[in-house]
Write a protein that holds these residues in place. Sequence first.
Motif, mmCIF file in Angstrom:
data_model
loop_
_atom_site.group_PDB
_atom_site.id
_atom_site.type_symbol
_atom_site.label_atom_id
_atom_site.label_comp_id
_atom_site.label_asym_id
_atom_site.label_seq_id
_atom_site.Cartn_x
_atom_site.Cartn_y
_atom_site.Cartn_z
ATOM 1 N N ILE B 32 0.866 -1.172 0.000
ATOM 2 C CA ILE B 32 0.000 0.000 0.000
ATOM 3 C C ILE B 32 0.901 1.219 0.000
ATOM 4 O O ILE B 32 1.745 1.372 0.880
ATOM 5 C CB ILE B 32 -0.912 0.005 1.248
ATOM 6 C CG1 ILE B 32 -1.866 -1.187 1.179
ATOM 7 C CG2 ILE B 32 -1.673 1.315 1.350
ATOM 8 C CD1 ILE B 32 -2.619 -1.420 2.466
ATOM 9 N N ALA B 33 0.735 2.055 -0.992
ATOM 10 C CA ALA B 33 1.600 3.229 -1.069
ATOM 11 C C ALA B 33 0.928 4.281 -1.936
ATOM 12 O O ALA B 33 0.087 3.965 -2.771
ATOM 13 C CB ALA B 33 2.951 2.862 -1.670
ATOM 14 N N HIS B 34 1.311 5.505 -1.706
ATOM 15 C CA HIS B 34 0.842 6.576 -2.573
ATOM 16 C C HIS B 34 1.755 6.629 -3.803
ATOM 17 O O HIS B 34 2.902 6.197 -3.739
ATOM 18 C CB HIS B 34 0.899 7.905 -1.812
ATOM 19 C CG HIS B 34 0.213 9.019 -2.527
ATOM 20 N ND1 HIS B 34 -1.150 9.071 -2.631
ATOM 21 C CD2 HIS B 34 0.690 10.100 -3.174
ATOM 22 C CE1 HIS B 34 -1.486 10.153 -3.315
ATOM 23 N NE2 HIS B 34 -0.384 10.792 -3.651
ATOM 24 N N ILE B 35 1.226 7.161 -4.919
ATOM 25 C CA ILE B 35 2.043 7.337 -6.122
ATOM 26 C C ILE B 35 3.321 8.088 -5.741
ATOM 27 O O ILE B 35 3.264 9.048 -4.972
ATOM 28 C CB ILE B 35 1.276 8.173 -7.167
ATOM 29 C CG1 ILE B 35 0.028 7.429 -7.611
ATOM 30 C CG2 ILE B 35 2.137 8.486 -8.375
ATOM 31 C CD1 ILE B 35 -0.968 8.318 -8.313
ATOM 32 N N ASP B 36 4.423 7.640 -6.256
ATOM 33 C CA ASP B 36 5.723 8.283 -6.030
ATOM 34 C C ASP B 36 6.328 7.996 -4.658
ATOM 35 O O ASP B 36 7.365 8.543 -4.337
ATOM 36 C CB ASP B 36 5.658 9.822 -6.161
ATOM 37 C CG ASP B 36 5.372 10.248 -7.578
ATOM 38 O OD1 ASP B 36 5.641 9.426 -8.474
ATOM 39 O OD2 ASP B 36 4.883 11.369 -7.775
ATOM 40 N N HIS B 37 5.666 7.190 -3.871
ATOM 41 C CA HIS B 37 6.278 6.900 -2.572
ATOM 42 C C HIS B 37 7.246 5.730 -2.646
ATOM 43 O O HIS B 37 7.812 5.332 -1.649
ATOM 44 C CB HIS B 37 5.206 6.660 -1.504
ATOM 45 C CG HIS B 37 4.611 7.951 -1.000
ATOM 46 N ND1 HIS B 37 3.950 8.040 0.178
ATOM 47 C CD2 HIS B 37 4.604 9.187 -1.541
ATOM 48 C CE1 HIS B 37 3.541 9.303 0.358
ATOM 49 N NE2 HIS B 37 3.919 10.007 -0.686
ATOM 50 N N GLY B 38 7.385 5.155 -3.862
ATOM 51 C CA GLY B 38 8.462 4.197 -4.063
ATOM 52 C C GLY B 38 8.029 2.746 -4.138
ATOM 53 O O GLY B 38 8.846 1.846 -3.976
ATOM 54 N N LYS B 39 6.746 2.519 -4.432
ATOM 55 C CA LYS B 39 6.253 1.150 -4.479
ATOM 56 C C LYS B 39 6.978 0.318 -5.528
ATOM 57 O O LYS B 39 7.462 -0.772 -5.237
ATOM 58 C CB LYS B 39 4.751 1.149 -4.760
ATOM 59 C CG LYS B 39 4.165 -0.250 -4.821
ATOM 60 C CD LYS B 39 2.663 -0.235 -5.004
ATOM 61 C CE LYS B 39 2.312 0.077 -6.442
ATOM 62 N NZ LYS B 39 0.875 -0.130 -6.692
ATOM 63 N N SER B 40 7.049 0.851 -6.741
ATOM 64 C CA SER B 40 7.636 0.067 -7.837
ATOM 65 C C SER B 40 9.117 -0.207 -7.599
ATOM 66 O O SER B 40 9.596 -1.315 -7.836
ATOM 67 C CB SER B 40 7.454 0.793 -9.167
ATOM 68 O OG SER B 40 6.090 0.965 -9.405
ATOM 69 N N THR B 41 9.814 0.793 -7.108
ATOM 70 C CA THR B 41 11.245 0.600 -6.853
ATOM 71 C C THR B 41 11.449 -0.457 -5.770
ATOM 72 O O THR B 41 12.306 -1.326 -5.877
ATOM 73 C CB THR B 41 11.892 1.927 -6.403
ATOM 74 O OG1 THR B 41 11.364 2.967 -7.213
ATOM 75 C CG2 THR B 41 13.388 1.878 -6.539
#
Lengths: 376, 617
Positions: B32-41
Amino acid sequence: MSGLYIHIPFCRKACNYCDFHFSTQLDPMDRMVDGLAKELRLRSSTPKSPIDTIYFGGGTPSILTEKALDTLMETITTYYNVSRSAEVTLEANPDDIDADKAKFWKRAGINRLSIGIQTFNDKVLKVLNRSHNANQALKSIDWVRQAGFHNISADLMFALPEASDASLRADLKTLLNLDLPHLSIYGLIIEEKTVFSHWKIQNKRSFPSDLDYERNYRIVHEELTKYQYEHYEISSFTKNAHFSRHNTSYWLQNPYLGIGPGAHSFDGDNRSHNISNNQLYLKQLDTGRAHPVVEALSLTEKMNEYIMTRLRTHFGLDFEQFEKKFHRDIKNEHLVLIDQLCSEGFAFLDLNKLKLTFEGFLISDDICARLFYPTS
Amino acid sequence: MIGFDYVFCKVKVLFLQIYFHSMQNIRNFCIIAHIDHGKSTLADRLLEKTSTVTKREMQAQLLDNMDLERERGITIKSHAIQMDYLEEGQKYVLNLIDTPGHVDFSYEVSRSIAACEGALLIVDASQGIEAQTISNLYLAIEHDLEVIPVLNKIDLPGAMIDEVSDQIIDLIGCDKEDIIHASAKEGIGIEDILKAIVARVPAPKGIRDEPLQAMIFDSVYNSYRGIEVYFRVFNGVIKKGDKVKFVSTGQTYDADEIGVLRLDHEPRTSLEAGNVGYLISGIKVAKEVKVGDTITHEDHPTTRPIKGFEDVKPMVFAGIYPVDTSEFEELRSSMEKLQLNDAALVWEPETSVALGFGFRCGFLGMLHMEIIQERLEREFGMTVITTVPSVKFHAIGTDGTIIPVSAPSEMPEPTKISHVEEPFIKAQIISKSEYIGNIISLCMDKRGEIKNQVYLTSDRVELTFNLPLAEIVFDFFDKLKTLSRGYASLDYELIGYRTSTLVKLDIMLNGDKVDALSAIVHRDKAYDWGKRLCEKLRGLIPRQMFEIAIQAAIGTKVISRETVKALRKNVIAKCYGGDISRKRKLLEKQKKGKKRMRQVGNVEIPQEAFMAVLKLD
């Protein structure tokens, strides 16, 4: 009927608006004349019909020495079937013209001169970087007339920087007094890679707006038609039907052969052009043949060219001919548009031909684009 | 070498199947993460650390594999990937189920969450918690997921470790020591995260011998093999070749291939309770595969379909038309193909006086609409016009019947209706407290009603509004972002229909009504709307041969007028010597420009004009 165009790619100096191919390095002129003569010989079998018009354009053809012009004319008459009544035009700058030169041209077989006057306003001529002044322009007309030239055309420009409506009206008045049978009058277009374009980008000088252009064009149209000139093509006016036969062949899809660097040719199906570089052009000819870049026209492109060239002129878009050539009923395909163009005064129908009025000329690009067939 | 690799691979697969798929060693989790908070990385790092992919195979942001997703930086469709992780001699199978991160896709998020036992809560240490994160976090807590908080980007100079830690503690009531400090970019804390997943996320609980009960949480269209269905097995076992049934649709299929998702698909002969995998059975139409649906056996079906299944309902409606009328059939076939892999897209044929034949489409939201438009243009080479988006209004007839209205043209005559109702939403906005004033005035301007205001920390506020959905579908989100310098985040849910004073605003060009430009707007805003729309259109419609009058009208009453003056000059005087081609090409280019315009009466309207209402200031 075929046309023959010879491009003389040299100028004494560059005009600030011009994007045609030329060089101000005059040294290789002799080599170039040999090259042009060579290309003339190499491509002499290209025209399939007699040569009806010959046009020396440029660049500055009036820069040619007597010997050079003789060489070219001799080559043409030796290798080409030139019809007896051929129109032979030479573009000339006023500063190249004197009594002797004019007599020589007459003797050499030139029977039509197109003189690059552009304006009679000396201040504006300087802005354009032309190498003549108004006085020379007037004198040059005298000399060529004295040499026996009657079929004379003058080039004039409008929508020029530093020029006013008043100076345009003065130019037109001077021209009308000269009573020439043909006038080519162009609105200035700022072309890429010209001094003007550079100035415009750098904001170094202000240029006339579209509104100025429109107002100027309207003045030209109204003044000249008032004095019996026929506005027969977007930029061409004539008195007593002294049309430019050579340029007209462009509008009527007649074939023409272009000789010289940057020159364009058309054989009815293909358009081609030579390389726009003097050195490379000559180098290519060293291989023993010409190397034009050929572009075969698709059916759609042919249709679009027909629409475009015909609507530029008072010959008009001939619906019947269009259907015969392309098997498309363009009139029916654009019934609503054509109706609108006519009712709004942009065009009129004349014996099943669509012709543009002056108001139509003003927005002719838009009209053509609407009538064009989509290309992939 | 090839032979060795192949055998090695086969042996490895067998080994894993036999020894390591016992439920005790499976962990299913999402992020669970906001856009740009680094989920994909972070996902990339987990895959690297567990050797699921090598560096060489690693493209940046591996999980987002649609071009469009990558450009927008949003995972639009969820995916899943399986990793092996060795911890104190035990091998664990970790299933990461990805979740989409935009309000348009909140139902799909809920289904991904329902497929997991644990969740990583990723919070950007320099940004703090956002609204989207909170609503997804609540979903996770609702589904009893074990939440592992991760403070990401701790290496950034702007990291506010203590402050953001406090926010997290406030939210989930954990201890400060439970929060893992990480930097996905720098590879810090990755091992800790993997350890925490194994130690803290509960193993799945399911019964192998019960009838098959598996939940679909996603699907992907594969043009060669049909729809791939992604599922989580809760109870029972699914075997290759089984006859399976989808409970909500009642359709049955042969499980031609089942397997697990690694970097590639790895086929298996069976998948047991607790595991996550894919199913291929030659399904051609995405509509048959509904996210949240239950897969069971045809023979011994489960009596307990998985709870929480919903048919996704479109929220925003708009017409899609080909710019070139002759491309209608081509557009239809493109729409059909799109629908194959986007079950949320609904459409039916529609006719517009101005635009001819086209389609009325329903979307989950504005982002979804933009995605569809872009996919039509990119993947199918279509040039389309999208008309003014609308929500679904209810016109209440004088006899009390409800007439759904999702296009202005569907609005009945005023005399035939008693009143109109419009959908309202409850919006949660989280922002830095300094922007509250701006946000409240934006929401008031959008006819909002403030319901609640809670300080999450000393400078972070959660605001709750009731707002008409119609007001937020256009440019609300962009505006919110602008006036909060990107800090505010938004989440919303539908709360029902309410009576509103709505009118139909028409736009006329040279006296002809252009139905595709009509909109249903609130009466108080109609004048302002009409005026601004006319001004905007004046800027967008190019000068043409004829003067063009642009008028806005309510009924027969004209409320605004603008004029596009006639074209003055469009001519290239010279014909470039004999260079006819150059001139022809210039005009052909001009013609191509016209291709993106639509002729209505004698007026050419550029494609953008139909979307003008979206960008009114």
